[in-house]
Enzyme design. Structure first.
Site, mmCIF file in Angstrom:
data_model
loop_
_atom_site.group_PDB
_atom_site.id
_atom_site.type_symbol
_atom_site.label_atom_id
_atom_site.label_comp_id
_atom_site.label_asym_id
_atom_site.label_seq_id
_atom_site.Cartn_x
_atom_site.Cartn_y
_atom_site.Cartn_z
ATOM 1 N N ARG A 1 0.813 -1.212 0.000
ATOM 2 C CA ARG A 1 0.000 0.000 0.000
ATOM 3 C C ARG A 1 0.846 1.262 0.000
ATOM 4 O O ARG A 1 0.309 2.359 -0.028
ATOM 5 C CB ARG A 1 -0.849 0.013 1.261
ATOM 6 C CG ARG A 1 -2.324 -0.202 1.045
ATOM 7 C CD ARG A 1 -2.969 -0.153 2.416
ATOM 8 N NE ARG A 1 -4.376 0.042 2.371
ATOM 9 C CZ ARG A 1 -5.280 -0.934 2.316
ATOM 10 N NH1 ARG A 1 -4.893 -2.183 2.253
ATOM 11 N NH2 ARG A 1 -6.552 -0.651 2.339
ATOM 12 N N ARG B 1 -18.229 -3.266 8.788
ATOM 13 C CA ARG B 1 -16.906 -2.904 9.287
ATOM 14 C C ARG B 1 -16.943 -1.540 9.950
ATOM 15 O O ARG B 1 -17.592 -0.629 9.466
ATOM 16 C CB ARG B 1 -15.907 -2.879 8.123
ATOM 17 C CG ARG B 1 -15.231 -4.196 7.898
ATOM 18 C CD ARG B 1 -14.459 -4.228 6.612
ATOM 19 N NE ARG B 1 -13.564 -3.085 6.432
ATOM 20 C CZ ARG B 1 -12.713 -2.986 5.430
ATOM 21 N NH1 ARG B 1 -12.637 -3.937 4.528
ATOM 22 N NH2 ARG B 1 -11.937 -1.925 5.315
ATOM 23 N N ARG C 1 -9.743 7.181 4.429
ATOM 24 C CA ARG C 1 -9.112 6.090 3.681
ATOM 25 C C ARG C 1 -8.828 6.496 2.234
ATOM 26 O O ARG C 1 -7.803 6.119 1.666
ATOM 27 C CB ARG C 1 -9.988 4.836 3.738
ATOM 28 C CG ARG C 1 -9.880 4.127 5.088
ATOM 29 C CD ARG C 1 -11.077 3.243 5.391
ATOM 30 N NE ARG C 1 -11.272 2.193 4.418
ATOM 31 C CZ ARG C 1 -12.451 1.585 4.194
ATOM 32 N NH1 ARG C 1 -13.516 1.949 4.884
ATOM 33 N NH2 ARG C 1 -12.545 0.627 3.322
HETATM 34 P P1 ADP Z 1 -9.969 -1.247 2.080
HETATM 35 O O1 ADP Z 1 -9.077 -1.604 0.941
HETATM 36 O O2 ADP Z 1 -11.389 -1.542 1.816
HETATM 37 O O3 ADP Z 1 -9.749 0.149 2.607
HETATM 38 P P2 ADP Z 1 -8.663 -3.247 3.840
HETATM 39 O O4 ADP Z 1 -9.533 -4.269 4.458
HETATM 40 O O5 ADP Z 1 -7.723 -3.674 2.781
HETATM 41 O O6 ADP Z 1 -9.651 -2.122 3.337
HETATM 42 O O7 ADP Z 1 -7.812 -2.489 4.988
HETATM 43 C C1 ADP Z 1 -8.415 -1.942 6.106
HETATM 44 C C2 ADP Z 1 -7.392 -1.174 6.943
HETATM 45 O O8 ADP Z 1 -6.336 -2.047 7.372
HETATM 46 C C3 ADP Z 1 -6.678 -0.039 6.228
HETATM 47 O O9 ADP Z 1 -7.431 1.152 6.228
HETATM 48 C C4 ADP Z 1 -5.388 0.076 7.070
HETATM 49 O O10 ADP Z 1 -5.628 0.734 8.293
HETATM 50 C C5 ADP Z 1 -5.074 -1.373 7.382
HETATM 51 N N1 ADP Z 1 -4.185 -1.975 6.369
HETATM 52 C C6 ADP Z 1 -4.515 -2.989 5.518
HETATM 53 N N2 ADP Z 1 -3.481 -3.293 4.716
HETATM 54 C C7 ADP Z 1 -2.476 -2.447 5.048
HETATM 55 C C8 ADP Z 1 -1.155 -2.232 4.591
HETATM 56 N N3 ADP Z 1 -0.632 -2.956 3.577
HETATM 57 N N4 ADP Z 1 -0.404 -1.263 5.165
HETATM 58 C C9 ADP Z 1 -0.895 -0.537 6.168
HETATM 59 N N5 ADP Z 1 -2.127 -0.665 6.654
HETATM 60 C C10 ADP Z 1 -2.921 -1.606 6.113
#
Ligand code: ADP
Ligand code: ZN
Length: 213
Positions: free
Chosen positions: A88, A160, A171
């Site tokens: 990310r 969620r 986000r």
């Molecule tokens: P979405 O893509 O729908 O925003 P995710 O379920 O992938 O949701 O992620 C939810 C949360 O988990 C993110 O907003 C972040 O806080 C955390 N998160 C997930 N993956 C990562 C990552 N690779 N690096 C940092 N934080 C992460």
């Protein structure tokens, strides 16, 4: 086969990831799911991640890179895996490269799910998830047959905590600032494929399959 799913929150990475995982018989690794599981279990990882996840910010890169390194060394990943939600940031992408280079593995495809931001908020506020099997519903476009109950396993559906409008906006900001640069990064590597993520989930899945043939 190693596939990375890229795209803003709500673009359908989780939905498509599960479909791809079944079709290719390789695990889908969702960092969001892993973090939510850890938070629920109140594990040390969960304690560290909680404030970031619930406020819509990113968990620090070193934690995430360590987590992925451990996960993809597990046995079920030996024929490949699908990453949903990782990397990310550019730092995470570079961390992943190092890990994969060490194991002589390469990323086959980075699938970028493109969609207009205006439709995403609507998708996310209407998203519901099965507490039993993880199946993803949408109250407007893919509602369950019985309200609040999963069609497949009859467990209850939940929303969620970060699918609230103000957290969704945060986000998106984080996505724009930190994750969108990965499109250029992987495009420079020559492995980026764009797929439109608006419309029906089966249609999108068809397009994804075409792209990875
Ligand atoms: P979405 O893509 O729908 O925003 P995710 O379920 O992938 O949701 O992620 C939810 C949360 O988990 C993110 O907003 C972040 O806080 C955390 N998160 C997930 N993956 C990562 C990552 N690779 N690096 C940092 N934080 C992460
Ligand atoms: Zn279910």
């Amino acid at each position: 086969m190693v596939i990375i799913l890229l795209g803003p929150p709500g673009s359908g990475k989780g939905t498509q990831g599960l479909l791809l995982s079944k079709a290719k018989s390789i695990p889908e690794i969702s960092t969001g799911d892993i973090l939510r599981g850890a938070i629920k279990a109140k594990s040390p990882l969960g304690e560290k991640a909680n404030e970031f996840v619930t406020s819509g910010r990113l968990v620090p890169d070193d934690i995430m890179i360590g987590l992925i390194e451990e996960r993809i060394q597990q046995d079920d990943c030996k024929n490949g895996f699908i990453l949903d939600g990782f990397p990310r940031t550019i730092t995470q992408a570079e961390g992943l490269e190092k890990i994969l280079n060490n194991g002589n593995i390469k990323v086959d495809f980075v699938l970028n799910l493109t969609i207009e931001l205006s439709s995403l908020i609507k998708r996310l506020v209407n998203r519901r998830i099965c507490s039993g099997c993880g199946k993803i519903y949408n109250l407007l476009t893919m509602p369950p047959e019985k309200e609040g109950i999963c069609d497949s396993c009859e467990a209850s559906l939940y929303q969620r905590k970060d699918d609230k409008e103000e957290t969704i906006r945060e986000r998106f900001n984080v996505y724009k600032r930190q994750t969108e640069p990965l499109i250029q990064f992987y495009s420079n590597h020559g492995i980026l494929k764009e797929v439109s993520a608006s419309g029906d989930k089966d249609e999108i899945f068809k397009q994804l399959n075409k792209v990875i043939e």
